[in-house]
Design a protein around this motif. Structure first.
Motif, mmCIF file in Angstrom:
data_model
loop_
_atom_site.group_PDB
_atom_site.id
_atom_site.type_symbol
_atom_site.label_atom_id
_atom_site.label_comp_id
_atom_site.label_asym_id
_atom_site.label_seq_id
_atom_site.Cartn_x
_atom_site.Cartn_y
_atom_site.Cartn_z
ATOM 1 N N VAL A 233 0.840 -1.196 0.000
ATOM 2 C CA VAL A 233 0.000 0.000 0.000
ATOM 3 C C VAL A 233 0.878 1.250 0.000
ATOM 4 N N ALA A 234 1.969 1.199 0.756
ATOM 5 C CA ALA A 234 2.996 2.251 0.744
ATOM 6 C C ALA A 234 4.325 1.585 1.034
ATOM 7 N N ARG A 235 5.396 2.214 0.590
ATOM 8 C CA ARG A 235 6.705 1.562 0.659
ATOM 9 C C ARG A 235 7.470 1.846 1.934
ATOM 10 N N GLN A 236 7.035 2.858 2.697
ATOM 11 C CA GLN A 236 7.737 3.205 3.925
ATOM 12 C C GLN A 236 6.728 3.732 4.939
ATOM 13 N N LYS A 237 7.249 4.181 6.058
ATOM 14 C CA LYS A 237 6.410 4.707 7.121
ATOM 15 C C LYS A 237 5.638 5.928 6.643
ATOM 16 N N VAL A 238 4.339 5.922 6.921
ATOM 17 C CA VAL A 238 3.498 7.075 6.599
ATOM 18 C C VAL A 238 2.673 7.419 7.831
ATOM 19 N N MET A 239 2.720 8.685 8.226
ATOM 20 C CA MET A 239 1.893 9.181 9.327
ATOM 21 C C MET A 239 1.170 10.430 8.865
ATOM 22 N N GLU A 240 0.026 10.667 9.485
ATOM 23 C CA GLU A 240 -0.638 11.938 9.212
ATOM 24 C C GLU A 240 -0.023 13.025 10.078
ATOM 25 N N PHE A 241 -0.060 14.235 9.572
ATOM 26 C CA PHE A 241 0.458 15.378 10.333
ATOM 27 C C PHE A 241 -0.263 15.499 11.673
ATOM 28 N N GLY A 242 -1.536 15.131 11.700
ATOM 29 C CA GLY A 242 -2.313 15.202 12.926
ATOM 30 C C GLY A 242 -1.848 14.254 14.010
ATOM 31 N N TYR A 243 -0.963 13.303 13.671
ATOM 32 C CA TYR A 243 -0.398 12.415 14.688
ATOM 33 C C TYR A 243 0.305 13.232 15.772
#
Length: 387
Positions: A233-243
């Motif tokens: 789904v994605a190749r690396q770590k993804v976080m939302e800015f709202g985290y």
């Protein structure tokens, strides 16, 4: 001259690191735990080692140094803990977040962290499955992730190679000061030490009370979903800015566009790919010692994931788990000596234990050896809560 005898209580990622680095200093180290290696929080977390979820400056600097130490540990430990610097990204949901992100990016780059802002085009080029309406994000070059239990196993094995001792499935029942040292009463008998390091995580206050210390740590639960095997789904770590808002309890006036449950349980997108072609999806934050995965929290995490990656709607969740993290009132860990000579604390990292494990072990070994520490220890001092 006899070797200093150090008892490290708690065999999670912090305790294993503290034990290993002190053994490298030449100390005689015993690592004690009521259970097994990585039996509690360190087996119920993800493997983030990120500067992207830290405050720029001191906080991010600790993790950046920890990343360098993990590069070294990946070469010197015999156990492969799957450390890999894939980079990471924060994704923004709207234009106000983009504006806040630009200021945050400037602050990071001013302190030497390699990152840059991404517009919608670059975001989609890097990760085609993100939602089409996202305006952009921020890319961090040096972030990585690892297998937390593997890191614990590798450090424990390294400790044994350096002559250290594992005292597992051996609960601590009491600690008393005696003749300038300590006697630790366990179910298997007494252990004598010159130095005690409390690495008990959420149990650190209990261990502190044994010597009369009040350690301000609370249990804050986090849940994670595990997907079935699928495509990337994605190749690396993804976080939302709202985290960042969820982590630091919505500092400032901005309110995320989230549901009541997402706000209540501190839910924010955190995506992590694994080596087995599935992914971990989080996260949540709320105060409880309950280790059960709650359906309302699971649903909110899934909904937040689908908001940023709509394709997740067609991917099944195969399990969920919850862990409790050691929270301090100012969100910074305690890595410190105390008013009791020879009694130290390394706890309170909350969700940053994996990321700060290596630097915590190194700093604690420098403290105990009486060496100059690589960082100013005042922000991590236990005494900051006694003022």
């Amino acid at each position: 001259m006899s070797r200093k005898k150090i008892a490290v209580i708690g065999a999670g990622v912090i305790g294993c690191s503290v034990a290993y680095y002190n053994a490298k200093e030449g100390a005689e180290v015993t690592l004690i735990d009521a259970g097994d290696i990585a039996d509690h929080t360190s087996s119920r977390c993800d493997g983030n080692v990120l500067v992207s979820d830290k405050e720029p400056g001191y906080d991010a600097g600790l993790t950046a140094r920890s990343q360098e130490l993990l590069d070294e540990l990946s070469r010197e430990l015999d156990y492969d803990f799957e450390w890999e610097r894939r980079g990471s990204m924060l994704v923004m949901e709207n234009e106000p977040e983009m504006e806040m992100g630009k200021e945050l990016c400037r602050r990071f780059t001013d302190t030497g962290i390699r990152c840059h802002m991404m517009d919608r085009k670059e975001l989609k080029e890097r990760e085609p499955y993100v939602a089409d309406d996202l305006p952009g994000g921020m890319w961090f070059d040096d972030d990585g992730c690892l297998y937390p239990m593997g890191l614990c196993y590798g450090l424990a094995d390294g400790l044994k190679r350096l002559g250290g001792t594992l005292s597992l499935h051996n609960a601590v029942a009491g600690i008393r000061c005696e003749n300038g040292g300590f006697v630790i009463r366990t179910q298997a008998g007494e252990i004598r030490a010159d130095v005690v390091v409390n690495c008990g995580g959420v149990r650190a206050p209990e261990l502190g009370r044994m010597v009369g210390l009040a350690i301000p740590i609370r249990a804050r639960q986090g849940q994670i979903l595990v997907s079935e095997q699928s495509f990337k789904v994605a190749r690396q770590k993804v976080m939302e800015f709202g985290y960042m808002m969820a982590k630091f309890q919505n500092r400032g006036e901005y309110k995320r566009p989230v549901t009541e449950d997402m706000e209540k349980y501190g839910v924010a997108l955190v995506y992590e790919p694994t080596g087995g072609d599935n992914f971990l999806l989080g996260s949540s934050r709320y105060f409880t010692e309950d280790l059960h995965a709650e359906i309302d929290v699971m649903r909110a995490i899934a909904q937040r994931g689908i908001r940023f990656f709509p394709v997740m709607e067609h991917i099944k969740v195969i399990r969920a788990y919850a862990g409790i993290r050691p929270f301090t009132p100012d969100h910074m860990p305690i890595v410190s000596d105390t008013e009791i000579p020879g009694y130290y604390i390394a706890a309170g990292h909350e969700g940053d234990g994996v990321g700060m494990s290596a630097i915590t072990g190194l700093l604690m070994s420098q403290l105990i050896a009486g060496k100059k520490t690589e960082f100013d220890m005042a922000p991590l001092s236990f005494r900051r809560f006694l003022q």
